[in-house]
Enzyme design. Sequence first.
Site, short mmCIF file in Angstrom:
data_model
loop_
_atom_site.label_atom_id
_atom_site.label_comp_id
_atom_site.label_asym_id
_atom_site.label_seq_id
_atom_site.Cartn_x
_atom_site.Cartn_y
_atom_site.Cartn_z
CG ASP A 168 -0.29 -0.26 2.54
OD1 ASP A 168 0.95 -0.47 2.59
OD2 ASP A 168 -1.00 -0.29 3.56
CG ASP A 227 6.10 5.97 6.44
OD1 ASP A 227 6.13 7.12 5.99
OD2 ASP A 227 6.05 5.73 7.66
N GLY A 258 10.34 2.38 4.75
CA GLY A 258 10.96 1.36 3.92
C GLY A 258 11.29 0.09 4.69
CE LYS A 298 3.22 8.78 4.19
NZ LYS A 298 2.95 8.55 5.63
CG ASP A 332 -5.30 1.20 9.27
OD1 ASP A 332 -4.25 1.01 8.64
OD2 ASP A 332 -5.40 1.02 10.50
P1 IMP Z 1 7.16 1.30 6.53
O1 IMP Z 1 7.57 2.36 7.51
O2 IMP Z 1 7.62 1.66 5.12
O3 IMP Z 1 7.65 -0.05 6.97
O4 IMP Z 1 5.58 1.26 6.53
C1 IMP Z 1 4.96 0.48 7.49
C2 IMP Z 1 3.48 0.49 7.38
O5 IMP Z 1 3.03 1.66 8.03
C3 IMP Z 1 2.81 0.55 6.01
O6 IMP Z 1 2.71 -0.70 5.37
C4 IMP Z 1 1.44 1.06 6.40
O7 IMP Z 1 0.62 0.00 6.84
C5 IMP Z 1 1.77 1.98 7.55
N1 IMP Z 1 1.78 3.39 7.08
C6 IMP Z 1 2.83 4.14 6.71
N2 IMP Z 1 2.45 5.38 6.36
C7 IMP Z 1 1.10 5.40 6.54
C8 IMP Z 1 0.10 6.43 6.35
O8 IMP Z 1 0.36 7.57 5.94
N3 IMP Z 1 -1.18 6.07 6.65
C9 IMP Z 1 -1.53 4.83 7.09
N4 IMP Z 1 -0.62 3.85 7.28
C10 IMP Z 1 0.68 4.14 7.00
MG MG Z 2 1.00 -2.18 5.14
#
Ligand code: IMP
Ligand code: MG
Length: 180
Positions: free
Chosen positions: A105, A108, A110, A136, A164
């Site tokens: 989805d 963020d 990573g 992002k 969500d």
């Molecule tokens: P990561 O920091 O790239 O590992 O992202 C972890 C998870 O955080 C993602 O898969 C989303 O489920 C959640 N996430 C990151 N950014 C957002 C946001 O802006 N809204 C909602 N969930 C987010």
């Molecule tokens: Mg996710």
Amino acid sequence: MPKPEVVIRDKTFIVKITSNAIQSRISGLANEIETDYINKNPIIIGVLTGAAIFTCDVFRRLSMDCELTFIRVSSYSGTESTGKVTGVIGLKENIKNRHVLIFEDIVDSGETAVHLLKELQGHQPASLKLATALFKPAALKHRVEPDYVGFEVEPDFLVGYGLDYDGLGRNLNDIYVLKS
Ligand code: IMP
Ligand code: MG
């Protein structure tokens, strides 16, 4: 027309990317993927729960042979609010020597993407690429470069289109940003 604002629990969000814009980008992404994977019978792996909607939207626009499955990432929550990713759950298919395309989805920090790619690479796929609805780049803390990106966004909190806030908002067809 999207609602200009929505309230979820204690927070207000304003519309950022409309459903029309999302669907037209999805169509473009599906064309790119089809061009790159035609005759390769790729296996598309959606990461539950957030990527379910994005994954299906792209998948149903593909007219080539391709397979679909879903996984979860497991995490433990320590003292930090976000859990650290510990592994992949639910992969039943043998992906050795297959062309694998992961659908997320959002990328963020990573962290999730890096763990997923590392773990799935261990299954020796013929190729492994990452598609994400949202990216992002300014929030990245790990070295990861998604191969297919729906939209690059600022490092603000988003809901809708699978994302969500505290379990709610995934069913919004438009993407909303937290009102500051
Ligand atoms: P990561 O920091 O790239 O590992 O992202 C972890 C998870 O955080 C993602 O898969 C989303 O489920 C959640 N996430 C990151 N950014 C957002 C946001 O802006 N809204 C909602 N969930 C987010
Ligand atoms: Mg996710």
